[in-house]
Write an enzyme that holds these catalytic residues in place. Structure first.
Site, short mmCIF file in Angstrom:
data_model
loop_
_atom_site.label_atom_id
_atom_site.label_comp_id
_atom_site.label_asym_id
_atom_site.label_seq_id
_atom_site.Cartn_x
_atom_site.Cartn_y
_atom_site.Cartn_z
N PRO A 125 0.78 -1.25 0.00
CA PRO A 125 0.00 0.00 0.00
C PRO A 125 0.81 1.30 0.00
O PRO A 125 0.78 2.08 0.96
CB PRO A 125 -0.84 -0.14 1.27
CG PRO A 125 0.00 -0.96 2.18
CD PRO A 125 0.73 -1.93 1.28
N CYS A 126 1.49 1.55 -1.10
CA CYS A 126 2.26 2.78 -1.22
C CYS A 126 1.36 4.02 -1.22
O CYS A 126 1.83 5.11 -0.92
CB CYS A 126 3.15 2.74 -2.46
SG CYS A 126 2.27 2.41 -3.99
N HIS A 127 0.07 3.83 -1.52
CA HIS A 127 -0.86 4.96 -1.48
C HIS A 127 -1.07 5.48 -0.06
O HIS A 127 -1.54 6.59 0.13
CB HIS A 127 -2.21 4.56 -2.10
CG HIS A 127 -2.92 3.46 -1.40
ND1 HIS A 127 -2.59 2.12 -1.60
CD2 HIS A 127 -3.92 3.46 -0.50
CE1 HIS A 127 -3.37 1.36 -0.85
NE2 HIS A 127 -4.19 2.16 -0.16
#
EC number: 2.1.1.63
Length: 164
Positions: A125-127
């Site tokens: 989950p780089c977001h």
């Protein structure tokens, strides 16, 4: 490499696997899209379990994916991606916090670069990584998609129901 697509509110999501597991998850209309090469084969049946999990995530019924991951990257990138996987659903952290989590607090820019090279959007989950002052910064899918993913998770985080 086998691939398929999953629909989302922001267009199709490309999902690609090889014999080791999931290699790419990218928004087709993102700022840095990955497209299938001539050597890749579309196989909707083989990718159906993967697509089902993404559909459940987009519907707010899935918080954590259970898929074999096979992202390729440097040891540093891998350490950053592992730390990203520890960010709780519906929450955000700064690049500095990720650098601290991997034991390298001076590597904030390198963390940002590794974050930007994450080939497994959403699953890793780089977001959920934001600027230190809380601003939304860089996302390979684009800031509107990042904003949408964060809103999706924040809306479902308090009243989440896990389905098998």
């Amino acid at each position: 490499m086998q691939y398929s697509f999953c629909d989302s509110a922001h267009g199709p999501l490309l999902i690609a696997i090889d014999r080791d597991g999931l290699r790419y998850v990218e928004f087709v209309r993102g700022e840095q899209p990955v497209t299938p090469t001539d050597q890749w084969q579309r196989d909707d049946l083989a990718l159906a379990p993967f697509v089902e999990q993404f559909a459940a995530y987009f519907a707010g019924r899935l918080r954590r994916f259970d898929l074999p991951l096979a992202a390729r990257g440097t040891p540093f990138q891998q350490s950053v991606w592992r730390a990203l996987g520890d960010i709780p659903y519906g929450e955000t952290v700064s690049y500095l916090e990720i650098a601290q989590a991997i034991g390298n607090p001076k590597a904030v820019r390198a963390v940002g670069a590794a974050n930007g090279r994450n080939p497994l959007s959403i699953i890793v989950p780089c977001h959920r990584v934001i600027g230190r002052s809380g601003e939304l910064t860089g996302y390979a899918g684009g800031i509107p998609i990042k904003r949408w993913l964060l809103a999706l998770e924040q809306q479902t985080a308090d009243h989440f129901v896990l389905t098998p």
